[in-house]
Design an enzyme around this catalytic site. Structure first.
Site, PDB file in Angstrom:
ATOM      1  N   TRP A 284       0.822  -1.212   0.000  1.00 29.53           N
ATOM      2  CA  TRP A 284       0.000   0.000   0.000  1.00 29.53           C
ATOM      3  C   TRP A 284       0.848   1.251   0.000  1.00 29.53           C
ATOM      4  CZ3 TRP A 284      -4.514  -0.548  -1.850  1.00 29.53           C
ATOM      5  CH2 TRP A 284      -5.187  -1.774  -1.690  1.00 29.53           C
TER       6      TRP A 284
ATOM      7  N   ASP B  29      -1.252   6.368   6.422  1.00 28.40           N
ATOM      8  CA  ASP B  29      -2.402   5.578   6.013  1.00 28.40           C
ATOM      9  C   ASP B  29      -2.676   4.590   7.147  1.00 28.40           C
ATOM     10  OD1 ASP B  29      -4.200   3.763   4.991  1.00 28.40           O
ATOM     11  OD2 ASP B  29      -3.054   3.319   3.165  1.00 28.40           O
TER      12      ASP B  29
ATOM     13  N   LYS C  34     -12.362  -1.656   7.430  1.00 27.37           N
ATOM     14  CA  LYS C  34     -11.647  -2.683   8.192  1.00 27.37           C
ATOM     15  C   LYS C  34     -12.058  -2.656   9.671  1.00 27.37           C
ATOM     16  CE  LYS C  34      -8.328  -2.261   4.594  1.00 27.37           C
ATOM     17  NZ  LYS C  34      -8.417  -3.557   4.002  1.00 27.37           N
TER      18      LYS C  34
END
Lengths: 424, 424
Positions: B163, B235, B259
């Site tokens: 990511w 992030d 999530k």
């Protein structure tokens, strides 16, 4: 529907359902019953209340108001009940749709059926991609020029309301957009004759807003791009799936879901595949149609529950008989309301030219504008809500999308006549 | 919960609730009862099942599986039940949250409470804006450089997984990003010593991915930007609200909701207000933090239902005692699983350095990789689902976010030990 509780359902029934006195008689019996196990249990009546067998939308629960909001807007009551029944556990998945991996078989079946049903509804040809995106139509105001043209390209905007104007302004960052006609000086009450509007000879696309939510102006037919290599692009957010549309007349159609086909958070783009793949280098990956087309809208995590809700609406629209049948209902509903306005001897007025009045958004003013506050207050008492006009127009606005029951229009019209009788 | 049907509820109960034989005894009585009116009625037990009174997440309904998906992921069962109970009609609004005008009093109360509760959970100072956006963290990969720097600015990326690498690649479109460290050659198993990493002296920001969902590498403390005028950007999609975080160490924190805190379709950005207002001219309006900050995330229609769901989760996390308590539970759950792996004498292996193992995503492999298919198949029979590792890593991955009950970990560990006994 799914009823799930850590208490006993018959006690629930006794506590609630005021319209249902029969249940009170259960009390003596139920109290003699052995109590059920304390652990949770689940009741699903998706089987006992299949979506297609649910009552039509001509009536709705007395617990619900008639919501004339412009969007987010009222949803089909049977779709809400279906979503409620399956929210906790979807079919045999053992989980909620909100918990599903977007790459798993369950969600894939949901998004694939949603796309297939939308393709069936609008008769979308195979050479068009259907994308389920995020960010609303406003994100498309940038994505369209970023994907469809280069910085020096000219594009045309035919502006019949605020949304078309916003789309034009955003495009100025990415290409050379031109307003070839604007109804702003008349406060957006009409669509021009297409012959009288001069298009740019080399415009990569001609952009229209097919239905202007705020002003209630709706295209009844569509202009043809002058540039044989140009395409027609339409923002259909507020009349998407409200009537049949010949998709082949368009290079791109886009629509925020939250008016006619679902909750907010989903934006649907229908784009001719040959237009995909030429995004400007500065295009954010999430605004690049090729990324989403190549990945069937699953490049990153999509707005899964919103797509599921859109799918339930598409399924319902098909079961209503498709968009020809839906259009008939919308014409009947809109005619009822516009006639009440036109026959009020000027007590109510709709400023929009009759030939382009929207079937979805009906703005109207009161001759005695000092009565507007009372109108809204008294309407609210009758459970007729969200009728205040947009701040840029004033007056009233009744948004009557697919899911607004005929009963809602009938009640509004009855209220309007009564209000007029008392205040004329 | 809200139960709404066009049939009679006792017949519903008779048709369903297999775990609840007591109701079968109702049949003789109920059949002698006068039938209730055919019209729909509504039962709401949001009063009888207040979220704070619901059972803890140590157990869950037998109807549900244990879902170890990386995101969208399992949600708190009591939050799902609350959402189900209110889906059809929210409180006294007469409509679903999905139908509410985002500018109306009802939705404003929902988004304002969601923001207030999130600020309380993370102790977010007043000089930070909280934005509820769309497009996932992937959209922020572009929005961050577009808002925080100009095309010639240097920014640093410390890459501990896929990511962070994707974020770096997207930033190349909008500024001059530099990878100052990457764990790629080691297949992302660690976080470097911050002293050993040379930052660019003038970097406008230093970007990290606080928890790499795929590789299971989590920062336990955070680097300080070398540039006194630079900021740390993180992030936190996959460990957001899983433990306390000192927000003041960051210029910007962003997280996809799907999530730990809600369904997909919502991305939360927490950004220091002084960083807002300098977006590059090419920034799409929907990626401009100033637009959203100035409009309290209501510039256009937000993903309303998703924000509502996040609000229910925030409320639930506060009622659990806040993030210190949540972290304790997460440490207990993760320790149980990592210990089972480490004590398996190599039958199971986690490649990640112990000091930076994620509390949220636990990747592991089998010494006998030929057994992985059987492991997944047998686990699925035990209702232990979504344990397959990401295709780029292989093996297994158990994502154990806030909402994964301890019982799920206990059952997984018991299964792992049994599987090992049978295949060692």
């Amino acid at each position: 529907m799914a009823a799930t509780a850590s208490t006993t359902p018959h006690s629930l029934l006794l506590q609630k359902s005021p319209q249902n006195h029969a249940f009170l008689k259960l009390k003596p019996n139920s109290t003699t019953l052995p109590l059920p196990p304390a652990k949770r249990f689940s009741i699903s009546c998706s089987a006992t209340l299949p979506i297609q067998d649910r009552p039509s939308l001509q009536t709705q629960s007395q617990d619900r108001v008639f919501n004339f909001a412009a969007g987010p807007a009222t949803l089909p009551e049977n779709v809400l009940l279906k979503a409620q029944s399956d929210l906790y556990i979807w079919r045999d998945s053992g989980m909620s749709v909100m918990e599903m991996s977007h790459r798993g078989k369950h969600f894939r079946s949901i998004i694939e059926k949603a796309e297939a049903d939308l393709r069936a509804l609008l008769n979308i040809p195979e050479d068009y991609a259907v994308l389920f995106l995020q960010g609303g139509a406003t994100t498309q105001f940038a994505a369209i020029p970023l994907n469809l043209c280069q910085p020096d390209d000219t594009v045309d905007y035919l502006v019949t309301g605020s949304w078309g104007d916003k789309a034009f302004k955003e495009a100025q960052k990415y290409c050379k957009p031109k307003v070839i006609w604007s109804g702003k000086s008349e406060n957006y009450i009409r669509v021009p004759s297409f012959d009288g509007v001069e298009q740019s000879p080399n415009a990569k696309y001609l952009h229209i807003c097919a239905n202007e939510t705020i002003y209630g102006v709706e295209f009844k037919d569509y202009p043809v791009p002058r540039n044989p290599n140009g395409v027609l692009v339409a923002d259909m957010s507020s009349n998407f799936c409200s009537k049949p549309v010949d998709v082949t007349k368009f290079g791109l159609i886009y629509a925020g879901a939250q008016k006619n086909v679902g909750p907010s958070g989903v934006c649907i783009v229908i784009v001719k595949k040959e237009l995909i793949g030429n995004a400007q280098p500065i295009t954010p990956v999430m605004l690049d149609y090729k990324i989403h087309a190549d990945n069937n809208s699953l490049y990153n995590t999509p707005p899964a529950f919103g797509i599921y809700m859109c799918g339930l609406v598409f399924d319902d629209l098909l079961k209503q008989g498709g968009l020809h049948e839906v259009e008939k209902k919308n014409i009947k509903k809109a005619s009822l309301l516009y006639n009440a306005i036109d026959e009020s001897k000027g007590f109510y007025r709709c400023p929009v030219e009759k030939s382009v009045r929207s079937l979805m958004n009906v703005p109207f003013t009161l001759e005695k504008s000092e009565l507007e506050a009372d109108f809204l207050k008294e309407a609210a008492k009758e459970k007729l809500l969200e009728l205040k006009g947009h701040r840029s127009v004033g007056g009233m606005r009744a948004s009557i999308y697919n899911a607004m029951p005929l009963a809602g229009i009938e009640k509004l019209v009855a209220f309007m006549k009564d209000f007029q009788a008392r205040h004329a």
